[in-house]
Design an enzyme around this catalytic site. Sequence first.
Site, PDB file in Angstrom:
ATOM      1  N   VAL A   1      -0.797  -5.242  -6.744  1.00 10.99           N
ATOM      2  CA  VAL A   1      -0.749  -3.737  -5.983  1.00 10.99           C
ATOM      3  C   VAL A   1       0.561  -3.255  -6.419  1.00 10.99           C
ATOM      4  O   VAL A   1       1.266  -3.478  -6.551  1.00 10.99           O
ATOM      5  CB  VAL A   1      -1.363  -4.149  -4.526  1.00 10.99           C
ATOM      6  N   CYS A   2       0.483  -1.638  -6.720  1.00 14.35           N
ATOM      7  CA  CYS A   2       2.148  -1.021  -6.164  1.00 14.35           C
ATOM      8  C   CYS A   2       0.939   0.937  -6.306  1.00 14.35           C
ATOM      9  O   CYS A   2       0.448   0.651  -5.844  1.00 14.35           O
ATOM     10  CB  CYS A   2       2.857  -0.956  -7.735  1.00 14.35           C
ATOM     11  N   ARG A   3       2.217   1.655  -6.184  1.00 19.81           N
ATOM     12  CA  ARG A   3       2.193   2.631  -5.728  1.00 19.81           C
ATOM     13  C   ARG A   3       0.749   3.539  -6.319  1.00 19.81           C
ATOM     14  O   ARG A   3       0.121   3.921  -6.139  1.00 19.81           O
ATOM     15  CB  ARG A   3       3.131   3.569  -5.874  1.00 19.81           C
TER      16      ARG A   3
ATOM     17  N   MET B   1      -2.222   2.039  -4.270  1.00 14.15           N
ATOM     18  CA  MET B   1      -2.274   2.401  -3.083  1.00 14.15           C
ATOM     19  C   MET B   1      -2.709   4.073  -2.384  1.00 14.15           C
ATOM     20  O   MET B   1      -3.136   4.547  -2.159  1.00 14.15           O
ATOM     21  CB  MET B   1      -0.544   1.910  -2.151  1.00 14.15           C
TER      22      MET B   1
END
Length: 98
Positions: free
Chosen positions: A62-64, A90
């Site tokens: 997961v990242c932005r 996210m």
Amino acid sequence: MREISPKEVERMLSSGTAVNIIDVREAEEVAEGKIPGAVNIPLGLIEFRKQDLDRSKDYVMVCRSGGRSSRAAEYLEGQGYQVINMTGGMLAWEGTTE
């Protein structure tokens, strides 16, 4: 590279399924909120922390927005790890955060 939607991750978590989530954002970003139970390993440290991961487990990256996690997933996949990139990151996450 395998991909998973934020909704699918949220469903897995709410059903009690064990999900190994690696958040590759920087610490300042994670401080604003992360998926409950996610482990923060910034993208720049993945190469040095990969030995902390278990090759027999699946990891959701997961990242932005999905870009950095995609790069992390490609790298780890090339190292023999089982990884799935969460599309949209996210920004697309609608579940609870901690």
